[in-house]
Design a protein around this motif. Structure first.
Motif, PDB file in Angstrom:
ATOM      1  N   ILE A 150       1.043   6.420  -7.117  1.00 41.53           N
ATOM      2  CA  ILE A 150      -0.130   7.215  -7.487  1.00 41.53           C
ATOM      3  C   ILE A 150       0.133   8.697  -7.265  1.00 41.53           C
ATOM      4  O   ILE A 150      -0.179   9.532  -8.130  1.00 41.53           O
ATOM      5  CB  ILE A 150      -1.365   6.741  -6.699  1.00 41.53           C
ATOM      6  N   SER A 151       0.722   9.063  -6.136  1.00 44.30           N
ATOM      7  CA  SER A 151       0.965  10.482  -5.870  1.00 44.30           C
ATOM      8  C   SER A 151       2.017  11.058  -6.821  1.00 44.30           C
ATOM      9  O   SER A 151       1.905  12.210  -7.240  1.00 44.30           O
ATOM     10  CB  SER A 151       1.338  10.725  -4.420  1.00 44.30           C
ATOM     11  N   SER A 198       0.827  -1.204   0.000  1.00 40.25           N
ATOM     12  CA  SER A 198       0.000   0.000   0.000  1.00 40.25           C
ATOM     13  C   SER A 198       0.863   1.257   0.000  1.00 40.25           C
ATOM     14  O   SER A 198       0.504   2.268  -0.598  1.00 40.25           O
ATOM     15  CB  SER A 198      -0.939  -0.001   1.199  1.00 40.25           C
ATOM     16  N   VAL A 199       2.026   1.213   0.644  1.00 36.93           N
ATOM     17  CA  VAL A 199       2.931   2.366   0.654  1.00 36.93           C
ATOM     18  C   VAL A 199       3.510   2.577  -0.738  1.00 36.93           C
ATOM     19  O   VAL A 199       3.602   3.709  -1.223  1.00 36.93           O
ATOM     20  CB  VAL A 199       4.046   2.166   1.700  1.00 36.93           C
ATOM     21  N   LEU A 242       0.754   4.045  -2.939  1.00 39.62           N
ATOM     22  CA  LEU A 242       0.542   5.455  -2.612  1.00 39.62           C
ATOM     23  C   LEU A 242       1.635   6.316  -3.229  1.00 39.62           C
ATOM     24  O   LEU A 242       1.348   7.377  -3.800  1.00 39.62           O
ATOM     25  CB  LEU A 242       0.504   5.638  -1.098  1.00 39.62           C
ATOM     26  N   LEU A 243       2.879   5.881  -3.159  1.00 42.96           N
ATOM     27  CA  LEU A 243       3.984   6.628  -3.742  1.00 42.96           C
ATOM     28  C   LEU A 243       3.832   6.731  -5.257  1.00 42.96           C
ATOM     29  O   LEU A 243       4.013   7.803  -5.840  1.00 42.96           O
ATOM     30  CB  LEU A 243       5.307   5.958  -3.385  1.00 42.96           C
TER      31      LEU A 243
END
Length: 51
Positions: free
Chosen positions: A32-33, A25-26, A29-30
């Motif tokens: 996608i951002s 998930s980390v 998130l990285l």
């Protein structure tokens, strides 16, 4: 390491407490951002700096 308890609480050294691993998930998130930041910068560039 053995788990040490004091007054019904688990006690760890600062090094032991920081040994978590970033899960998928980390990484998601990285990714996608970072993608969103690139997309937003591209839109701003096309709107304001395109000749």
């Amino acid at each position: 390491m053995a788990i040490r308890r004091e007054q019904n609480r688990i006690v760890e050294t600062p090094t032991e407490a920081r040994q978590g691993e970033p899960g998928p998930s980390v990484a998601a998130l990285l990714a996608i951002s970072t993608g969103l930041a690139i997309l937003i910068l591209a839109v701003v560039w096309f709107v304001f700096f395109r000749t």
